[in-house]
Design a protein around this motif. Structure first.
Motif, PDB file in Angstrom:
ATOM      1  N   ALA A  42      -4.155  16.328  50.814  1.00  0.00           N
ATOM      2  CA  ALA A  42      -4.159  17.786  51.433  1.00  0.00           C
ATOM      3  C   ALA A  42      -4.912  18.647  50.450  1.00  0.00           C
ATOM      4  CB  ALA A  42      -2.925  17.789  51.909  1.00  0.00           C
ATOM      5  N   LEU A  43      -4.079  18.680  49.273  1.00  0.00           N
ATOM      6  CA  LEU A  43      -4.655  19.704  48.122  1.00  0.00           C
ATOM      7  C   LEU A  43      -5.821  19.664  47.784  1.00  0.00           C
ATOM      8  CD1 LEU A  43      -3.611  22.283  46.254  1.00  0.00           C
ATOM      9  CD2 LEU A  43      -2.887  20.458  44.671  1.00  0.00           C
ATOM     10  N   THR A  44      -6.300  18.427  47.557  1.00  0.00           N
ATOM     11  CA  THR A  44      -7.750  18.174  47.198  1.00  0.00           C
ATOM     12  C   THR A  44      -8.764  18.721  48.280  1.00  0.00           C
ATOM     13  OG1 THR A  44      -7.240  16.284  45.757  1.00  0.00           O
ATOM     14  CG2 THR A  44      -9.518  16.708  46.758  1.00  0.00           C
ATOM     15  N   ILE A  45      -8.414  18.531  49.509  1.00  0.00           N
ATOM     16  CA  ILE A  45      -9.365  19.079  50.402  1.00  0.00           C
ATOM     17  C   ILE A  45      -9.255  20.634  50.609  1.00  0.00           C
ATOM     18  CG2 ILE A  45      -9.443  19.233  53.160  1.00  0.00           C
ATOM     19  CD1 ILE A  45      -8.000  16.426  53.394  1.00  0.00           C
ATOM     20  N   ALA A  46      -8.187  21.533  50.224  1.00  0.00           N
ATOM     21  CA  ALA A  46      -8.086  22.576  50.469  1.00  0.00           C
ATOM     22  C   ALA A  46      -8.901  22.966  49.062  1.00  0.00           C
ATOM     23  CB  ALA A  46      -6.512  23.203  50.511  1.00  0.00           C
ATOM     24  N   LYS A  47      -8.534  22.833  47.890  1.00  0.00           N
ATOM     25  CA  LYS A  47      -9.433  23.190  46.986  1.00  0.00           C
ATOM     26  C   LYS A  47     -10.666  22.867  47.037  1.00  0.00           C
ATOM     27  CE  LYS A  47      -9.095  24.901  42.690  1.00  0.00           C
ATOM     28  NZ  LYS A  47     -10.335  25.872  42.611  1.00  0.00           N
ATOM     29  N   THR A  48     -11.244  21.686  47.431  1.00  0.00           N
ATOM     30  CA  THR A  48     -12.801  21.433  47.563  1.00  0.00           C
ATOM     31  C   THR A  48     -13.419  22.514  48.452  1.00  0.00           C
ATOM     32  OG1 THR A  48     -12.397  19.216  46.887  1.00  0.00           O
ATOM     33  CG2 THR A  48     -14.226  19.709  47.807  1.00  0.00           C
ATOM     34  N   ALA A  49     -12.585  22.993  49.472  1.00  0.00           N
ATOM     35  CA  ALA A  49     -12.990  23.726  50.607  1.00  0.00           C
ATOM     36  C   ALA A  49     -13.242  25.095  49.906  1.00  0.00           C
ATOM     37  CB  ALA A  49     -12.294  23.885  51.763  1.00  0.00           C
ATOM     38  N   ILE A  50     -12.090  25.624  49.274  1.00  0.00           N
ATOM     39  CA  ILE A  50     -12.168  26.920  48.569  1.00  0.00           C
ATOM     40  C   ILE A  50     -13.446  26.963  47.493  1.00  0.00           C
ATOM     41  CG2 ILE A  50     -11.273  28.087  46.583  1.00  0.00           C
ATOM     42  CD1 ILE A  50      -9.776  28.990  49.018  1.00  0.00           C
ATOM     43  N   ASP A  51     -13.732  25.980  46.646  1.00  0.00           N
ATOM     44  CA  ASP A  51     -14.713  25.679  45.784  1.00  0.00           C
ATOM     45  C   ASP A  51     -16.256  25.725  46.275  1.00  0.00           C
ATOM     46  OD1 ASP A  51     -12.837  25.654  43.691  1.00  0.00           O
ATOM     47  OD2 ASP A  51     -13.151  23.565  43.462  1.00  0.00           O
ATOM     48  N   ALA A  52     -16.228  24.866  47.495  1.00  0.00           N
ATOM     49  CA  ALA A  52     -17.733  25.103  48.308  1.00  0.00           C
ATOM     50  C   ALA A  52     -17.809  26.375  48.774  1.00  0.00           C
ATOM     51  CB  ALA A  52     -17.435  23.984  49.545  1.00  0.00           C
ATOM     52  N   CYS A  53     -17.138  27.365  49.288  1.00  0.00           N
ATOM     53  CA  CYS A  53     -17.117  28.710  49.663  1.00  0.00           C
ATOM     54  C   CYS A  53     -17.461  29.299  48.586  1.00  0.00           C
ATOM     55  CB  CYS A  53     -15.989  29.378  50.565  1.00  0.00           C
ATOM     56  SG  CYS A  53     -15.917  28.518  52.099  1.00  0.00           S
ATOM     57  N   ARG A  54     -16.661  29.370  47.198  1.00  0.00           N
ATOM     58  CA  ARG A  54     -17.270  30.107  46.179  1.00  0.00           C
ATOM     59  C   ARG A  54     -18.564  30.007  45.714  1.00  0.00           C
ATOM     60  NH1 ARG A  54     -11.887  29.198  42.293  1.00  0.00           N
ATOM     61  NH2 ARG A  54     -10.453  31.036  42.994  1.00  0.00           N
ATOM     62  N   GLU A  55     -19.099  28.813  45.912  1.00  0.00           N
ATOM     63  CA  GLU A  55     -20.410  28.482  45.282  1.00  0.00           C
ATOM     64  C   GLU A  55     -21.401  29.262  46.389  1.00  0.00           C
ATOM     65  OE1 GLU A  55     -21.208  24.184  45.615  1.00  0.00           O
ATOM     66  OE2 GLU A  55     -19.673  23.846  43.833  1.00  0.00           O
ATOM     67  N   GLN A  56     -20.971  29.664  47.473  1.00  0.00           N
ATOM     68  CA  GLN A  56     -21.717  30.678  48.176  1.00  0.00           C
ATOM     69  C   GLN A  56     -21.577  32.152  48.146  1.00  0.00           C
ATOM     70  OE1 GLN A  56     -22.405  28.731  52.243  1.00  0.00           O
ATOM     71  NE2 GLN A  56     -21.399  26.901  51.622  1.00  0.00           N
ATOM     72  N   GLY A  57     -20.647  32.304  47.176  1.00  0.00           N
ATOM     73  CA  GLY A  57     -20.311  33.712  46.891  1.00  0.00           C
ATOM     74  C   GLY A  57     -19.373  34.177  47.950  1.00  0.00           C
ATOM     75  N   VAL A  58     -18.448  33.245  48.521  1.00  0.00           N
ATOM     76  CA  VAL A  58     -17.583  33.720  49.603  1.00  0.00           C
ATOM     77  C   VAL A  58     -16.110  33.131  49.208  1.00  0.00           C
ATOM     78  CG1 VAL A  58     -16.863  33.611  52.022  1.00  0.00           C
ATOM     79  CG2 VAL A  58     -19.394  33.425  51.373  1.00  0.00           C
ATOM     80  N   GLN A  59     -15.046  34.178  49.364  1.00  0.00           N
ATOM     81  CA  GLN A  59     -13.693  33.908  49.213  1.00  0.00           C
ATOM     82  C   GLN A  59     -13.101  33.812  50.566  1.00  0.00           C
ATOM     83  OE1 GLN A  59     -11.848  35.892  45.982  1.00  0.00           O
ATOM     84  NE2 GLN A  59     -13.366  35.730  44.648  1.00  0.00           N
ATOM     85  N   VAL A  60     -12.443  32.587  50.398  1.00  0.00           N
ATOM     86  CA  VAL A  60     -11.795  32.358  51.911  1.00  0.00           C
ATOM     87  C   VAL A  60     -10.312  31.930  51.724  1.00  0.00           C
ATOM     88  CG1 VAL A  60     -13.962  31.589  52.759  1.00  0.00           C
ATOM     89  CG2 VAL A  60     -12.694  29.840  51.614  1.00  0.00           C
ATOM     90  N   SER A  61      -9.734  31.640  52.952  1.00  0.00           N
ATOM     91  CA  SER A  61      -8.676  31.171  53.257  1.00  0.00           C
ATOM     92  C   SER A  61      -8.486  29.894  53.745  1.00  0.00           C
ATOM     93  CB  SER A  61      -7.389  31.688  54.077  1.00  0.00           C
ATOM     94  OG  SER A  61      -7.139  32.929  53.288  1.00  0.00           O
ATOM     95  N   VAL A  62      -7.705  28.510  53.472  1.00  0.00           N
ATOM     96  CA  VAL A  62      -7.960  27.298  53.756  1.00  0.00           C
ATOM     97  C   VAL A  62      -6.306  26.883  54.169  1.00  0.00           C
ATOM     98  CG1 VAL A  62      -8.499  25.074  53.250  1.00  0.00           C
ATOM     99  CG2 VAL A  62      -9.948  26.986  52.471  1.00  0.00           C
ATOM    100  N   THR A  63      -6.161  26.401  55.236  1.00  0.00           N
ATOM    101  CA  THR A  63      -5.119  25.664  55.585  1.00  0.00           C
ATOM    102  C   THR A  63      -5.489  24.207  55.869  1.00  0.00           C
ATOM    103  OG1 THR A  63      -4.208  27.790  56.435  1.00  0.00           O
ATOM    104  CG2 THR A  63      -3.211  25.593  57.363  1.00  0.00           C
ATOM    105  N   VAL A  64      -4.578  23.354  55.594  1.00  0.00           N
ATOM    106  CA  VAL A  64      -4.708  21.987  56.015  1.00  0.00           C
ATOM    107  C   VAL A  64      -3.134  21.450  56.792  1.00  0.00           C
ATOM    108  CG1 VAL A  64      -4.482  19.580  55.012  1.00  0.00           C
ATOM    109  CG2 VAL A  64      -6.060  21.539  53.904  1.00  0.00           C
TER     110      VAL A  64
END
Length: 171
Positions: A42-64
């Protein structure tokens, strides 16, 4: 009168006992095994989602969420709005509940008393179910990007990071 009541009570008790005995003879197991995501997955899913958005210059929240809709991992990037926490949870819950991306549900419930009006349900792009061997085991929701499409792409990246592990897990 008392005798009639007693006979009726005995008859009903016997009938109930027969139904219970019949239920025990069915093919249903006594215990049911329920698969859950590990915390690391679950942590890998959330962290990868955060990183994918960071690559696009966006900061987000993720919940699994797990298969019961309970938050398992919640991450909020430094500049993501507080509101994005609740929205990411609702997207994850909705994706898990309907076993479908939330973007595919956006136009599905349009009536005034439809399912889309339930408290935890949010029909907005950014939620993705987490599936393993055809079974829904959770959901991930992303919120905070300028568009739901970006949110959903980040959620998809999170699931893709563990997709092979989920498929290889023995069920």
């Amino acid at each position: 009168m008392k005798t009639k009541f007693t006979k009726t009570l005995i008859f009903v008790s016997a009938l109930a006992a027969t139904d219970i005995a019949g239920a025990q003879d069915s093919d249903q197991p006594v215990m049911v095994e329920i698969r859950r995501l590990s915390m690391d997955t679950a942590l890998t899913i959330a962290k990868t989602a955060i990183d994918a958005c960071r690559e696009q210059g966006v900061q987000v929240s993720v919940t699994v969420v797990d298969r019961g809709g309970h938050p398992q991992v919640v991450l909020r990037d430094v500049l993501a709005m507080d509101l994005s926490l609740e929205v990411s949870y609702r997207k994850a819950y909705t994706a898990m509940t309907f076993a479908s991306t939330t973007s595919s549900l956006e136009d599905r419930f349009t009536g005034p008393f439809s399912v889309g009006k339930l408290e935890k349900v949010l029909l907005s792009a950014g939620g993705v179910p987490i599936q393993a061997s055809g079974e829904t085991v959770g959901g991930v929701g992303v919120s905070g990007a300028p568009s739901g499409e970006t949110d959903e792409n980040c959620a998809l990246a999170g699931v893709a990071a563990v997709e092979m592990d989920l498929e290889m897990a023995s069920f």
